[in-house]
Design a protein around this motif. Structure first.
Motif, PDB file in Angstrom:
ATOM      1  N   TYR A  27       0.782  -1.245  -0.023  1.00  0.00           N
ATOM      2  CA  TYR A  27       0.004   0.066   0.172  1.00  0.00           C
ATOM      3  C   TYR A  27       0.948   1.178   0.034  1.00  0.00           C
ATOM      4  CZ  TYR A  27      -3.260   3.409   2.030  1.00  0.00           C
ATOM      5  OH  TYR A  27      -4.090   4.511   2.149  1.00  0.00           O
ATOM      6  N   LEU A  31       1.174   3.790  -3.043  1.00  0.00           N
ATOM      7  CA  LEU A  31       0.860   5.591  -2.896  1.00  0.00           C
ATOM      8  C   LEU A  31       2.101   6.464  -3.356  1.00  0.00           C
ATOM      9  CD1 LEU A  31      -1.034   5.878   0.490  1.00  0.00           C
ATOM     10  CD2 LEU A  31      -1.690   5.910  -1.779  1.00  0.00           C
ATOM     11  N   HIS A  74      -7.687   3.151  -0.269  1.00  0.00           N
ATOM     12  CA  HIS A  74      -7.032   4.698   0.068  1.00  0.00           C
ATOM     13  C   HIS A  74      -8.281   5.562  -0.173  1.00  0.00           C
ATOM     14  CE1 HIS A  74      -4.384   7.953   0.440  1.00  0.00           C
ATOM     15  NE2 HIS A  74      -4.968   8.582  -0.739  1.00  0.00           N
ATOM     16  N   SER A  78      -9.022   7.458   3.230  1.00  0.00           N
ATOM     17  CA  SER A  78      -8.906   9.122   3.062  1.00  0.00           C
ATOM     18  C   SER A  78     -10.312   9.800   3.248  1.00  0.00           C
ATOM     19  CB  SER A  78      -8.259   9.620   1.996  1.00  0.00           C
ATOM     20  OG  SER A  78      -9.050   9.240   0.581  1.00  0.00           O
ATOM     21  N   ASP A  98      -2.676   9.366  -4.694  1.00  0.00           N
ATOM     22  CA  ASP A  98      -3.379  10.259  -3.691  1.00  0.00           C
ATOM     23  C   ASP A  98      -3.764  11.653  -4.624  1.00  0.00           C
ATOM     24  OD1 ASP A  98      -4.476  11.065  -1.095  1.00  0.00           O
ATOM     25  OD2 ASP A  98      -2.809  12.536  -1.480  1.00  0.00           O
TER      26      ASP A  98
END
Length: 346
Positions: A27, A31, A74, A78, A98
């Motif tokens: 993960y 990112l 994600h 988030s 992101d």
């Protein structure tokens, strides 16, 4: 038996910790890794009604990200999964997952442009809209015939002059009607603002009168510094009950039959727009006036001028207070035009 259970428990905890660490590592690496952008996928569309799973699948199919489930995870972590905004987005090579997600939430969609030019007619505007590849075409000829009613204007309102010249930015799939409504509202807003701050003139009784005169001023000169003086000439003529005698209105009245030349017979042929045969302002604007032309009509120069003619083809104008002075200026204009058209001697 107890020892075996302890061993199994230890192994289970070890597997969970190791799996969790590997998942976290994957993960974290996901990112940190830039997404894959090329000329084929640099524009991405979040389709209306799409959820985060569907968007992730689209991204993976386009080769932009590798792992749909990590992108989905994600987005959930988030708190942005349910905040996507539909539209086209320009993607940059340095973006990370992101950045991608926040970009889709920002609503900063790809914008296209269309410029409406001062002095163009509604017919020209209609052609521009129909030719634009990124406006969604929804209006038929019959719709255009009643366009002002569709925009909320009073029945019978003529569309000429009611659209504000400017460069408009919009996302793809904006409809032709939405575009026209925006331009119409801009013109309504600016015309009213200018009218509220005008220098009152008894010969302009309504904002629409001012819009009509502004369209004539727009067509009569392309020189910004001349517009207030041109406006004063027409207002002076209205005050003295003189015919406006302006060629652009005659040309507008001729319509599609106009071939680029205005003849004596055209000036003598009566139409609602022939200001050589009819007194006062024409019934509607003859083009889209820009801000400067509207301002000139609302704040005209103070002058005793009743005539003007270009000093050279396309050049500045010569303003005159008397017909005698004007006739002399016309003779000079004809001479200058003849000189300009003559081939230069080697």
């Amino acid at each position: 038996m107890k020892l075996l259970l302890k061993l199994l428990s230890f192994l289970l905890v070890t597997v969970v910790i190791t799996g969790g660490f590997l998942l976290w590592y994957q993960y974290d690496n996901f990112l940190k890794t830039p997404v894959s952008i090329n000329q084929n996928n640099a524009v991405f569309e979040v389709k209306p009604g799409s959820n985060i799973r569907q968007v992730g699948a689209q991204l993976q199919k386009a080769g932009i990200i590798e792992h749909t489930y990590l992108f989905f995870a994600h987005a959930r972590i988030s708190g942005l999964a349910d905040k996507l905004k539909a539209g086209e987005y320009k993607l940059e090579a340095e973006m990370r997952p992101d950045d991608l997600l926040k970009h889709f939430v920002s609503g900063k969609t790809l914008q296209y442009s269309l410029s409406l030019i001062e002095g163009k007619t509604f017919k020209d505007l209609k052609a521009l809209i129909r030719q634009h590849p990124n406006l969604e075409q929804t209006l038929t000829d019959a719709d255009y015939a009643s366009i002002m009613e569709k925009l909320g204007a009073p029945a019978g309102t003529h569309p000429e002059g009611w659209f504000y010249p400017d460069t408009y930015l919009f996302p793809r799939k904006t409809t032709d009607l939405e575009f026209l409504r925006r331009s119409y509202q801009d013109m309504q807003r600016y015309l009213q603002q200018a009218w509220d701050n005008r220098e009152p003139n008894p010969y302009l009784k309504t904002p629409y009168d001012a819009l009509i005169l502004a369209s004539i001023v727009e067509k009569e000169t392309g020189l910004p510094q001349e517009r207030p003086l041109v406006a004063s000439v027409f207002l002076n003529r209205l005050e003295k009950k003189m015919l406006l005698q302006t060629d652009p209105t005659v040309i507008y009245g001729i319509g599609d039959k106009y071939d680029g030349n205005i003849r004596k017979v055209d000036l003598q042929t009566d139409t609602p727009y022939n200001t050589y045969t009819r007194a006062g302002l024409p019934p509607t604007p003859i083009a889209m006036p820009g801000k400067a032309a509207i301002d000139a009509v609302m704040h005209p120069a103070t002058s005793a001028m009743f005539y003007f003619v270009a000093t050279t083809p396309g050049g500045a104008s010569k303003f005159s207070a008397t017909l005698e002075e004007h006739n002399q200026a016309v003779r000079e204009y004809i001479l200058n035009r003849k000189t300009a058209s003559e081939p230069k001697q080697p």
